[in-house]
Design an enzyme around this catalytic site. Structure first.
Site, PDB file in Angstrom:
ATOM      1  N   LYS A  46     -31.591 -18.261  -9.300  1.00 56.21           N
ATOM      2  CA  LYS A  46     -32.952 -17.828  -9.521  1.00 56.21           C
ATOM      3  C   LYS A  46     -33.453 -18.188 -10.905  1.00 56.21           C
ATOM      4  CE  LYS A  46     -31.469 -13.860  -7.909  1.00 56.21           C
ATOM      5  NZ  LYS A  46     -31.118 -12.623  -7.215  1.00 56.21           N
ATOM      6  N   GLY A  47     -32.530 -18.490 -11.824  1.00 56.28           N
ATOM      7  CA  GLY A  47     -32.886 -18.600 -13.235  1.00 56.28           C
ATOM      8  C   GLY A  47     -33.984 -19.596 -13.570  1.00 56.28           C
ATOM      9  N   GLU A 102     -32.985 -26.839 -14.098  1.00 55.76           N
ATOM     10  CA  GLU A 102     -32.068 -25.729 -14.418  1.00 55.76           C
ATOM     11  C   GLU A 102     -32.599 -24.907 -15.580  1.00 55.76           C
ATOM     12  OE1 GLU A 102     -29.759 -23.890 -13.646  1.00 55.76           O
ATOM     13  OE2 GLU A 102     -27.937 -24.854 -12.921  1.00 55.76           O
ATOM     14  N   ASP A 103     -32.186 -23.667 -15.630  1.00 56.46           N
ATOM     15  CA  ASP A 103     -32.529 -22.825 -16.777  1.00 56.46           C
ATOM     16  C   ASP A 103     -31.649 -23.146 -17.977  1.00 56.46           C
ATOM     17  OD1 ASP A 103     -30.234 -21.848 -15.522  1.00 56.46           O
ATOM     18  OD2 ASP A 103     -30.906 -19.770 -15.436  1.00 56.46           O
ATOM     19  N   ASP A 106     -24.404 -24.662 -19.432  1.00 58.23           N
ATOM     20  CA  ASP A 106     -23.435 -23.913 -20.224  1.00 58.23           C
ATOM     21  C   ASP A 106     -22.079 -24.636 -20.140  1.00 58.23           C
ATOM     22  OD1 ASP A 106     -22.374 -21.745 -21.679  1.00 58.23           O
ATOM     23  OD2 ASP A 106     -22.125 -20.486 -19.932  1.00 58.23           O
ATOM     24  N   LYS A 134     -26.361 -25.187 -24.052  1.00 62.52           N
ATOM     25  CA  LYS A 134     -25.355 -24.646 -24.976  1.00 62.52           C
ATOM     26  C   LYS A 134     -24.211 -25.659 -25.040  1.00 62.52           C
ATOM     27  CE  LYS A 134     -25.556 -19.842 -23.558  1.00 62.52           C
ATOM     28  NZ  LYS A 134     -24.737 -18.704 -23.117  1.00 62.52           N
ATOM     29  N   PHE A 155     -25.627 -15.195 -25.703  1.00 65.76           N
ATOM     30  CA  PHE A 155     -26.090 -14.934 -24.344  1.00 65.76           C
ATOM     31  C   PHE A 155     -27.583 -14.600 -24.396  1.00 65.76           C
ATOM     32  CE2 PHE A 155     -26.655 -13.065 -20.213  1.00 65.76           C
ATOM     33  CZ  PHE A 155     -25.869 -13.884 -19.422  1.00 65.76           C
ATOM     34  N   VAL A 156     -28.366 -15.372 -23.656  1.00 65.27           N
ATOM     35  CA  VAL A 156     -29.821 -15.207 -23.721  1.00 65.27           C
ATOM     36  C   VAL A 156     -30.392 -14.725 -22.391  1.00 65.27           C
ATOM     37  CG1 VAL A 156     -30.211 -16.839 -25.595  1.00 65.27           C
ATOM     38  CG2 VAL A 156     -30.123 -17.684 -23.246  1.00 65.27           C
ATOM     39  N   ASP A 162     -31.293 -14.017 -16.634  1.00 63.72           N
ATOM     40  CA  ASP A 162     -30.976 -12.602 -16.435  1.00 63.72           C
ATOM     41  C   ASP A 162     -29.662 -12.194 -17.080  1.00 63.72           C
ATOM     42  OD1 ASP A 162     -29.264 -14.025 -14.504  1.00 63.72           O
ATOM     43  OD2 ASP A 162     -28.772 -12.021 -13.780  1.00 63.72           O
ATOM     44  N   ARG A 168     -35.432 -10.866 -16.377  1.00 66.63           N
ATOM     45  CA  ARG A 168     -35.998 -12.171 -16.006  1.00 66.63           C
ATOM     46  C   ARG A 168     -37.482 -12.264 -16.345  1.00 66.63           C
ATOM     47  NH1 ARG A 168     -32.270 -14.975 -12.821  1.00 66.63           N
ATOM     48  NH2 ARG A 168     -30.957 -13.720 -11.471  1.00 66.63           N
TER      49      ARG A 168
HETATM   50  P1  IMP Z   1     -22.450 -23.230 -16.152  1.00 67.05           P
HETATM   51  O1  IMP Z   1     -22.019 -23.420 -14.735  1.00 67.05           O
HETATM   52  O2  IMP Z   1     -21.397 -22.585 -16.999  1.00 67.05           O
HETATM   53  O3  IMP Z   1     -23.014 -24.482 -16.799  1.00 67.05           O
HETATM   54  O4  IMP Z   1     -23.540 -22.111 -16.148  1.00 67.05           O
HETATM   55  C1  IMP Z   1     -24.784 -22.322 -15.733  1.00 67.05           C
HETATM   56  C2  IMP Z   1     -25.385 -21.023 -15.235  1.00 67.05           C
HETATM   57  O5  IMP Z   1     -24.820 -19.868 -15.876  1.00 67.05           O
HETATM   58  C3  IMP Z   1     -26.835 -21.009 -15.588  1.00 67.05           C
HETATM   59  O6  IMP Z   1     -27.596 -21.644 -14.588  1.00 67.05           O
HETATM   60  C4  IMP Z   1     -27.110 -19.522 -15.715  1.00 67.05           C
HETATM   61  O7  IMP Z   1     -27.412 -18.997 -14.449  1.00 67.05           O
HETATM   62  C5  IMP Z   1     -25.820 -18.933 -16.204  1.00 67.05           C
HETATM   63  N1  IMP Z   1     -25.835 -18.736 -17.678  1.00 67.05           N
HETATM   64  C6  IMP Z   1     -25.139 -19.401 -18.614  1.00 67.05           C
HETATM   65  N2  IMP Z   1     -25.399 -18.970 -19.854  1.00 67.05           N
HETATM   66  C7  IMP Z   1     -26.322 -17.997 -19.711  1.00 67.05           C
HETATM   67  C8  IMP Z   1     -27.030 -17.148 -20.649  1.00 67.05           C
HETATM   68  O8  IMP Z   1     -26.898 -17.214 -21.888  1.00 67.05           O
HETATM   69  N3  IMP Z   1     -27.907 -16.267 -20.096  1.00 67.05           N
HETATM   70  C9  IMP Z   1     -28.121 -16.156 -18.755  1.00 67.05           C
HETATM   71  N4  IMP Z   1     -27.491 -16.923 -17.858  1.00 67.05           N
HETATM   72  C10 IMP Z   1     -26.595 -17.837 -18.320  1.00 67.05           C
HETATM   73 MG    MG Z   2     -28.844 -21.011 -13.230  1.00 68.91          MG
END
Ligand code: IMP
Ligand code: MG
Length: 182
Positions: A46-47, A102-103, A106, A134, A155-156, A162, A168
């Site tokens: 949903k982000g 994407e939001d 990470d 990040k 963490f944002v 969220d 959100r």
């Molecule tokens: P990844 O799979 O580790 O790259 O994570 C990606 C997903 O983790 C993002 O699409 C977010 O939904 C969630 N995420 C990662 N860091 C944050 C944060 O700081 N705040 C909120 N959601 C996060």
């Molecule tokens: Mg996401």
């Protein structure tokens, strides 16, 4: 839900005006790169829904849109590396220029998973636009084609992002107080 916990996300990292300015710039850059084509924007729920809604209105292009539901985190802020689909695509992406929206990028697990499953459906191209990146947290060697902001390892929440499904709706991107975010 009992009472709003917005006091736990007090520090504004990216104010709404700064986000709006950057989204305008990204829109102009993407429109230039895709000139003459009709990209298919796939928002990751949903982000990314708030970012996608703003970005699409900055694109001086014909586009089509779809959404993919992904769950990569349970409760809390640590990625398990496990990703599952909670809503599939509605429209075929075969031969399309797919732009994943994407939001935040990470560890990279979610994007790697998306690249793998989307490429099975023979799109013409797959690119990624992410509002936040990040880089210091990356586990897998993936990168976004368009990045709104590089952010530190905090963490944002807000602007679609969220913590346990809350925050959100905040118009700015804020930092969660660290003692509360584990
Ligand atoms: P990844 O799979 O580790 O790259 O994570 C990606 C997903 O983790 C993002 O699409 C977010 O939904 C969630 N995420 C990662 N860091 C944050 C944060 O700081 N705040 C909120 N959601 C996060
Ligand atoms: Mg996401």
């Amino acid at each position: 839900m009992t009472e709003p916990n917005q006091d736990r996300a007090v520090q504004i990292l990216l104010p709404r005006e700064k986000i709006a300015q950057r989204v305008r710039e990204l829109g102009a850059e993407i429109a230039r790169d895709y000139r003459g084509r009709t990209p298919h924007l796939v928002g990751v729920l949903k982000g990314a829904w708030v970012f996608m809604a703003d970005l699409v209105r900055q694109l001086d292009l014909d586009v089509t849109v779809d959404f993919l539901g992904i769950a990569s985190y349970g409760a809390g802020t640590n990625s398990s590396g496990e990703v599952k689909i909670t809503k599939d695509l509605d429209v075929s992406i075969e031969g399309r220029d797919v732009l994943i929206v994407e939001d935040i990028l990470d560890t990279g697990h979610t994007f790697k998973f998306l690249q793998e499953i989307l490429s099975l459906h023979q799109p013409h191209s797959v690119k990624l636009v992410t509002l936040l990146d990040k880089t210091s947290r990356r586990v897998l060697p993936v990168h976004a084609d368009y990045v709104g902001f590089q952010i530190p390892d905090v963490f944002v929440v807000g602007y679609g992002l969220d913590f346990n499904q809350q925050y959100r709706q905040l118009p700015d991107v804020r930092v969660m107080r660290s003692q509360d975010s584990v």
